[in-house]
Design a protein around this motif. Sequence first.
Motif, PDB file in Angstrom:
ATOM      1  N   CYS A 243       5.155  11.791  -0.064  1.00 25.91           N
ATOM      2  CA  CYS A 243       5.266  10.383  -0.446  1.00 25.91           C
ATOM      3  C   CYS A 243       6.698  10.000  -0.810  1.00 25.91           C
ATOM      4  O   CYS A 243       7.457  10.816  -1.350  1.00 25.91           O
ATOM      5  CB  CYS A 243       4.358  10.089  -1.641  1.00 25.91           C
ATOM      6  N   LYS A 244       7.014   8.751  -0.548  1.00 27.33           N
ATOM      7  CA  LYS A 244       8.291   8.158  -0.918  1.00 27.33           C
ATOM      8  C   LYS A 244       8.037   6.854  -1.667  1.00 27.33           C
ATOM      9  O   LYS A 244       6.931   6.310  -1.616  1.00 27.33           O
ATOM     10  CB  LYS A 244       9.155   7.900   0.329  1.00 27.33           C
ATOM     11  N   ASN A 245       9.046   6.376  -2.338  1.00 31.29           N
ATOM     12  CA  ASN A 245       8.949   5.076  -3.003  1.00 31.29           C
ATOM     13  C   ASN A 245       8.670   3.998  -1.956  1.00 31.29           C
ATOM     14  O   ASN A 245       9.179   4.057  -0.830  1.00 31.29           O
ATOM     15  CB  ASN A 245      10.273   4.785  -3.714  1.00 31.29           C
ATOM     16  N   TRP A 246       7.885   3.007  -2.317  1.00 30.86           N
ATOM     17  CA  TRP A 246       7.506   1.983  -1.352  1.00 30.86           C
ATOM     18  C   TRP A 246       8.708   1.222  -0.791  1.00 30.86           C
ATOM     19  O   TRP A 246       8.639   0.630   0.293  1.00 30.86           O
ATOM     20  CB  TRP A 246       6.513   0.995  -1.969  1.00 30.86           C
ATOM     21  N   LYS A 247       9.842   1.286  -1.487  1.00 33.11           N
ATOM     22  CA  LYS A 247      11.045   0.596  -1.023  1.00 33.11           C
ATOM     23  C   LYS A 247      11.785   1.398   0.052  1.00 33.11           C
ATOM     24  O   LYS A 247      12.672   0.865   0.717  1.00 33.11           O
ATOM     25  CB  LYS A 247      11.976   0.329  -2.200  1.00 33.11           C
TER      26      LYS A 247
END
Length: 354
Positions: free
Chosen positions: A81-85
């Motif tokens: 997962c990564k930050n939504w940005k």
Amino acid sequence: MELKIKLEQLNQRVNGLKEQIQTEEATKNAFVMPFIQILGYDVFNPTEVIPEYIADIGTKKGEKVDYLIKKDEEPILIIECKNWKEKADAHNSQLHRYYHVTKARFGVLTNGIIYNFYADLAQPNIMDDKPFLTINLEDLKDSSIKVLQNFTKSEYNLANILDSAEAMKYIKAIRNEFEKEIENPSDEMVRLLVNKFFEKPLTANRMVAFKEYTKRALSISISESISSRLKSALVINENIETGKTNTLGINENIEIPKFITTDEELEAFQIVKAILREIIHSERIAYRDTQSYFGILLDDNNRKPICRFHFGTAKKQIEFFHNGKDSGEKVTLSSLDEIYNYRSELHKTIENYN
């Protein structure tokens, strides 16, 4: 489709919360965990969804992938997962390393909005560079959701996913190449087309000219094809609504097809083909469309019907021949996915012919 409705609801949640989400951890909790739950896996069961799964790489210890999902105690999917940005296609080298040291066949890189699914279609146990499936909550496509359905806990099917993954990989690649040729035809494409009608040598100057002609020809052909389909659809719709026929001056001497093979029928054929590939070569499975049904045959032989689809009415039915070719048995389908429930009947039909 229940899965699509749930994904749309998740998208609404994401849009309502994302401006308040500042970290990767918050993205996982607010967006990714609900996505995993939608697929049917219990995020609170550490034997099914394992957070911070240790994936040591060589001498590098303590490496962790955000989630590993198991089904029947076997790892099937890792999620990074990564930050939504952040972009969902960034940092896939990290997922690539994790994929190599786990037994899962599929990896997902996500920012909570876009989910990129990877497999090892090119080389075993080495994650492909490009995803075979992308789920974008802001742009949901029915074709992609149907593939995603195979990842759900209740319907997980490795063979079906791999078949779909391979098909989607090469279809996407072919489309990309075709779109490039439309935009800027290659020398190979120009020669392939022009050599069929132009007998003189293709000099450098002629190649430049024919490249432009080819680009214009492809563009015009596609535009006119789309326009023709739209006009036909409008005519059919208008005539259905008004009950009129031949109101737009259509030449009555033109032979109008009595039936049209639909995308739904072709999709059903592909499902049957995927099921039967387990026991026979796919080249032996053929279809023939008729006015009253869409038939699937063994060896393209009318005397060897495998099944028939009756999609002409609101009620969709599949007709089986596992009890003999002269004793068809019809079953109503609420969705095409239900075809997978009749694997044994289809297998028995093939066994009867062999």
